[in-house]
Enzyme design. Structure first.
Site, PDB file in Angstrom:
ATOM      1  N   GLY A 262      52.945  20.397   6.980  1.00  0.00           N
ATOM      2  CA  GLY A 262      52.480  19.926   5.670  1.00  0.00           C
ATOM      3  C   GLY A 262      53.612  19.341   4.846  1.00  0.00           C
ATOM      4  CB  ALA A 263      56.825  18.123   5.868  1.00  0.00           C
TER       5      ALA A 263
ATOM      6  CB  VAL B  56      48.771  23.982  10.829  1.00  0.00           C
ATOM      7  CG1 VAL B  56      49.944  23.017  10.850  1.00  0.00           C
ATOM      8  CG2 VAL B  56      48.331  24.306   9.403  1.00  0.00           C
TER       9      VAL B  56
ATOM     10  CE  LYS C  90      50.434  30.622   0.514  1.00  0.00           C
ATOM     11  NZ  LYS C  90      51.155  29.825   1.538  1.00  0.00           N
TER      12      LYS C  90
ATOM     13  CE1 TYR D 225      48.064  29.375  -1.931  1.00  0.00           C
ATOM     14  CE2 TYR D 225      48.757  30.931  -3.612  1.00  0.00           C
ATOM     15  CZ  TYR D 225      49.040  29.864  -2.782  1.00  0.00           C
ATOM     16  OH  TYR D 225      50.290  29.315  -2.792  1.00  0.00           O
TER      17      TYR D 225
ATOM     18  CG  ASN E 297      55.362  23.575   3.087  1.00  0.00           C
ATOM     19  OD1 ASN E 297      55.731  24.086   2.020  1.00  0.00           O
ATOM     20  ND2 ASN E 297      54.645  22.443   3.102  1.00  0.00           N
TER      21      ASN E 297
HETATM   22  P1  NAD Z   1      51.074  20.640  -1.920  1.00  0.00           P
HETATM   23  O1  NAD Z   1      49.600  20.677  -2.112  1.00  0.00           O
HETATM   24  O2  NAD Z   1      51.883  19.671  -2.721  1.00  0.00           O
HETATM   25  O3  NAD Z   1      51.424  20.424  -0.377  1.00  0.00           O
HETATM   26  C1  NAD Z   1      50.763  21.098   0.640  1.00  0.00           C
HETATM   27  C2  NAD Z   1      50.858  20.271   1.901  1.00  0.00           C
HETATM   28  O4  NAD Z   1      50.180  20.965   2.968  1.00  0.00           O
HETATM   29  C3  NAD Z   1      50.187  18.899   1.763  1.00  0.00           C
HETATM   30  O5  NAD Z   1      51.059  17.906   2.246  1.00  0.00           O
HETATM   31  C4  NAD Z   1      48.941  19.027   2.621  1.00  0.00           C
HETATM   32  O6  NAD Z   1      48.502  17.816   3.192  1.00  0.00           O
HETATM   33  C5  NAD Z   1      49.426  19.996   3.689  1.00  0.00           C
HETATM   34  N1  NAD Z   1      48.319  20.620   4.405  1.00  0.00           N
HETATM   35  C6  NAD Z   1      47.219  21.203   3.865  1.00  0.00           C
HETATM   36  N2  NAD Z   1      46.408  21.623   4.838  1.00  0.00           N
HETATM   37  C7  NAD Z   1      47.001  21.300   6.015  1.00  0.00           C
HETATM   38  C8  NAD Z   1      46.642  21.479   7.377  1.00  0.00           C
HETATM   39  N3  NAD Z   1      45.488  22.063   7.710  1.00  0.00           N
HETATM   40  N4  NAD Z   1      47.491  21.039   8.333  1.00  0.00           N
HETATM   41  C9  NAD Z   1      48.656  20.434   7.996  1.00  0.00           C
HETATM   42  N5  NAD Z   1      49.036  20.236   6.728  1.00  0.00           N
HETATM   43  C10 NAD Z   1      48.221  20.668   5.747  1.00  0.00           C
HETATM   44  O7  NAD Z   1      51.553  22.128  -2.161  1.00  0.00           O
HETATM   45  P2  NAD Z   1      53.010  22.757  -2.397  1.00  0.00           P
HETATM   46  O8  NAD Z   1      53.041  23.255  -3.780  1.00  0.00           O
HETATM   47  O9  NAD Z   1      54.064  21.838  -1.912  1.00  0.00           O
HETATM   48  O10 NAD Z   1      52.907  24.043  -1.456  1.00  0.00           O
HETATM   49  C11 NAD Z   1      53.603  24.189  -0.223  1.00  0.00           C
HETATM   50  C12 NAD Z   1      53.511  25.645   0.216  1.00  0.00           C
HETATM   51  O11 NAD Z   1      54.119  26.482  -0.765  1.00  0.00           O
HETATM   52  C13 NAD Z   1      52.077  26.151   0.376  1.00  0.00           C
HETATM   53  O12 NAD Z   1      51.999  27.031   1.464  1.00  0.00           O
HETATM   54  C14 NAD Z   1      51.840  26.889  -0.918  1.00  0.00           C
HETATM   55  O13 NAD Z   1      50.833  27.866  -0.804  1.00  0.00           O
HETATM   56  C15 NAD Z   1      53.209  27.489  -1.151  1.00  0.00           C
HETATM   57  N6  NAD Z   1      53.440  27.878  -2.547  1.00  0.00           N
HETATM   58  C16 NAD Z   1      53.458  26.937  -3.539  1.00  0.00           C
HETATM   59  C17 NAD Z   1      53.668  27.350  -4.854  1.00  0.00           C
HETATM   60  C18 NAD Z   1      53.722  26.383  -6.001  1.00  0.00           C
HETATM   61  O14 NAD Z   1      53.854  26.844  -7.142  1.00  0.00           O
HETATM   62  N7  NAD Z   1      53.630  25.081  -5.783  1.00  0.00           N
HETATM   63  C19 NAD Z   1      53.843  28.690  -5.129  1.00  0.00           C
HETATM   64  C20 NAD Z   1      53.806  29.628  -4.109  1.00  0.00           C
HETATM   65  C21 NAD Z   1      53.612  29.195  -2.812  1.00  0.00           C
END
Ligand code: NAD
Length: 246
Positions: free
Chosen positions: A15-16, A65, A160, A156, A91
């Site tokens: 998910g990068a 994924v 997590k 969620y 991620n």
């Molecule tokens: P984001 O929505 O900007 O990015 C998430 C990415 O995951 C996207 O590029 C999306 O296309 C990809 N994705 C989603 N489903 C997918 C799949 N089935 N297969 C492949 N790729 C997939 O979110 P973010 O804020 O960058 O979050 C990244 C990670 O960090 C996540 O796991 C999120 O739960 C975790 N996180 C984020 C925060 C925050 O405050 N932003 C806090 C805690 C944890």
């Protein structure tokens, strides 16, 4: 143990295409690692160019994924191009927030499928290769809500919290084979995922952060590289949350 030199190592980030995943890919590229950039639907040429701008190779690989066979293809593509997977960063993540009483079965299943099973799928396939290599590092994105719970995020938070159990179990099973596994638990990081929250909710959240500001994707990315460079750390959950959970 010696610090790991990540130059020319292979790092798979799921998910990068944007957000924290993109920042993680860039941070590993900065220290000379080649990047396997997994994306679900699309990735821009600019993002790939930003990564290769650090003089490394970037292989974009489409794949959902949450699907076991597609996760296998991501790892197979990495192996074919680079011959190894040294670091796997799970991620990819989604949210489908709603109060428990209104939460549909589909919303619960979808979030567990991507956030938790997706990480399992990737670990299952990557660890096969890492076992042969007798080395590797797995990093899983958890969240502070996996530790504390959060109203409106039962699916969620469960995913997590599950990541933490998955991380610790993986660390225990694979340590004797030279493979480490850790989780990063971010607090509130400014990305598209948190951009959907309303202004007043954001302000309320900010008041709960002792350091008084939201985190940036780079704060998480630097932690990922730190963990990958330090092979004596395993089975840990590192919070990157401005002090939200102390
Ligand atoms: P984001 O929505 O900007 O990015 C998430 C990415 O995951 C996207 O590029 C999306 O296309 C990809 N994705 C989603 N489903 C997918 C799949 N089935 N297969 C492949 N790729 C997939 O979110 P973010 O804020 O960058 O979050 C990244 C990670 O960090 C996540 O796991 C999120 O739960 C975790 N996180 C984020 C925060 C925050 O405050 N932003 C806090 C805690 C944890």
């Amino acid at each position: 143990m010696q610090k790991v030199d990540l130059k020319n190592k292979t790092v798979v980030v799921t998910g990068a295409a944007k957000g924290i995943g993109k920042a993680i890919a860039l941070e590993f590229a900065k220290v000379g690692a080649n990047i396997v950039l997994n994306y679900r639907s699309s990735v821009s040429e600019e993002t790939v160019a930003e990564i290769t701008g650090y003089g490394v190779t970037c292989l974009p690989v489409q794949g959902d994924v949450s699907r076991f066979a597609e996760a296998e293809q991501v790892i197979a593509a990495a192996k074919e191009q680079f011959g190894s997977v040294d670091v796997l960063v799970n991620n990819a993540g989604i949210t489908k927030d709603m109060l428990l009483m209104r939460m549909t079965e589909e919303a619960f299943d979808a979030v567990i499928a991507v956030n938790l099973k997706g990480a399992f799928n990737m670990i299952r396939h990557a660890s096969k290769l890492m076992l042969k290599q007798k080395s590797g590092t797995i990093l899983n994105l958890s969240s502070v809500v996996g530790e504390t719970g959060n109203a409106g995020q039962a699916n969620y938070a469960a995913s997590k919290a599950g990541i933490i159990g998955l991380t610790k179990s993986t660390a225990m099973e694979l340590a004797s084979r030279g493979i480490t596994c850790n989780a990063i638990a971010p607090g509130f990081i400014e990305t598209d995922m948190t951009d959907v929250l309303k202004g007043e909710m954001k302000e309320a959240l900010k008041n709960r952060i002792p350091l008084g500001c939201f985190g940036q994707p780079e704060d998480v990315a630097r932690t990922a590289v730190f963990l990958a460079e330090n092979p004596y750390i395993t089975g840990q959950v590192i919070n990157v949350d401005g002090g939200m959970v102390c």
